[in-house]
Design a protein around this motif. Structure first.
Motif, PDB file in Angstrom:
ATOM      1  N   ASP A   1       0.787  -1.229   0.000  1.00  0.00           N
ATOM      2  CA  ASP A   1       0.000   0.000   0.000  1.00  0.00           C
ATOM      3  C   ASP A   1       0.823   1.285   0.000  1.00  0.00           C
ATOM      4  N   GLY A   2       2.145   1.191   0.042  1.00  0.00           N
ATOM      5  CA  GLY A   2       2.968   2.384   0.040  1.00  0.00           C
ATOM      6  C   GLY A   2       2.992   3.108   1.377  1.00  0.00           C
ATOM      7  N   LYS A   3       2.435   2.504   2.406  1.00  0.00           N
ATOM      8  CA  LYS A   3       2.393   3.135   3.729  1.00  0.00           C
ATOM      9  C   LYS A   3       3.157   2.328   4.770  1.00  0.00           C
ATOM     10  N   VAL A   4       2.987   1.012   4.715  1.00  0.00           N
ATOM     11  CA  VAL A   4       3.575   0.128   5.713  1.00  0.00           C
ATOM     12  C   VAL A   4       4.454  -0.911   5.016  1.00  0.00           C
ATOM     13  N   VAL A   5       5.594  -1.234   5.639  1.00  0.00           N
ATOM     14  CA  VAL A   5       6.409  -2.345   5.157  1.00  0.00           C
ATOM     15  C   VAL A   5       5.680  -3.616   5.587  1.00  0.00           C
ATOM     16  N   ASN A   6       4.977  -4.241   4.669  1.00  0.00           N
ATOM     17  CA  ASN A   6       4.085  -5.338   5.055  1.00  0.00           C
ATOM     18  C   ASN A   6       4.174  -6.553   4.139  1.00  0.00           C
ATOM     19  N   ARG A   7       5.289  -6.697   3.438  1.00  0.00           N
ATOM     20  CA  ARG A   7       5.427  -7.854   2.554  1.00  0.00           C
ATOM     21  C   ARG A   7       6.699  -8.642   2.859  1.00  0.00           C
TER      22      ARG A   7
END
Length: 283
Positions: A180-186
């Motif tokens: 999402d460009g907001k959180v490092v989530n991958r």
């Protein structure tokens, strides 16, 4: 921002099934305008990948379980979740919502919630500047003494990174694995998009989003798949991910990348990298 929702439903109309009893989930894709459409059903079954422990990648082994097959989704809707399942889903950044409503009544509530959360994120003060579309003017940084920006990443949320010395000293670009460009989530192996930032003048400037073919499709991964991802971000000095296996981390380090495992707000991670001079040329 578009996102996906998984729904435990027996008839495609109502949210009427417990997570643990759902044999399949209806996948709904919500676009930037808040409209949604069905992508069909995703079946709930586990697949063991023989021999995966010997290849580079996901923590020395890889086994699809009862939650990871939904890793592309942001929300799962079901009538109930066990505490264990909720924790497993939250670990891969999926929110759980217990709902017993028709899908058409529940979806607007979820979309409204996501919009409120997204708008909140836009109001956070940060040293990361994301230029507007078709922007032509040069950004002039403003002084910001806010407490939120002072301690970018707290000691409790310390950034973990590999100490390998990079041979890419002339570059100051960072590739961030995010949906999402907001959180490092991958997880590195699951990443389909990398957000590219350039660090200069004590600020992080967003450059572009680059898409890749995830290198851990269905649990399998090869040197070729890692090389393919590395080639897309080859101009970057560092890679920031939510999780990464030892094999993949060693692969990237051998390619000359610094590796940061930091599942936090992108803005705070980049602040930490800049302020603590974690990259030689970031100051």
């Amino acid at each position: 921002m578009s996102f996906k929702i998984a729904v435990a439903t027996s008839d495609g109309i109502n949210i009427d099934t417990e997570y643990s009893k759902a044999t399949k989930f209806l996948i709904l894709n919500v676009d930037d305008e808040g409209n949604y459409h069905s992508e069909g059903y995703l079946h709930n079954y586990s697949i063991s990948i023989d021999g995966c422990g010997s290849c580079v990648g996901c923590h020395g082994g890889c086994q699809a379980n009862e939650t990871e097959f939904l890793w592309e989704c942001s929300y799962v809707l079901a009538t109930s979740f066990s505490h264990r399942i909720t924790k497993l889903l939250n670990r891969i950044y999926i929110d759980t919502l217990e709902v017993n409503l028709p899908i058409e009544k529940a979806l607007p509530k979820v979309i409204a919630f996501e919009n409120r959360r997204s708008n909140f994120g836009k109001n956070l003060k940060t040293s990361v500047w994301v230029p507007p579309r078709n922007a032509t003017e040069e950004y002039v940084p403003q002084n910001d003494s806010s407490a939120d920006n002072t301690n970018a990443v707290t000691e409790k949320e310390s950034v973990q990174f590999s100490p390998a010395v990079s041979n890419r000293t002339g570059l100051t670009r960072v590739a961030v694995a995010s949906s999402d460009g907001k959180v490092v989530n991958r997880h590195f192996g699951h990443a389909q998009d990398f957000y590219i930032y350039e660090l200069r003048d004590n600020l992080a400037y967003f450059l572009e989003k680059r898409s890749v073919q995830s290198c851990c499709n269905g649990g399998g991964h090869t040197i070729d798949s890692f090389n393919s991802v590395a080639s897309v971000i080859s101009d970057c000095k560092a890679v920031v991910v939510a999780k990464i296996g030892q094999g993949a981390s060693s692969f990237l380090e051998n390619k000359g990348f610094e590796v940061f495992e930091a599942p936090y707000l992108i803005s705070r991670v980049l602040d930490k990298i800049i302020k603590d001079r974690l990259l030689e040329s970031a100051a």
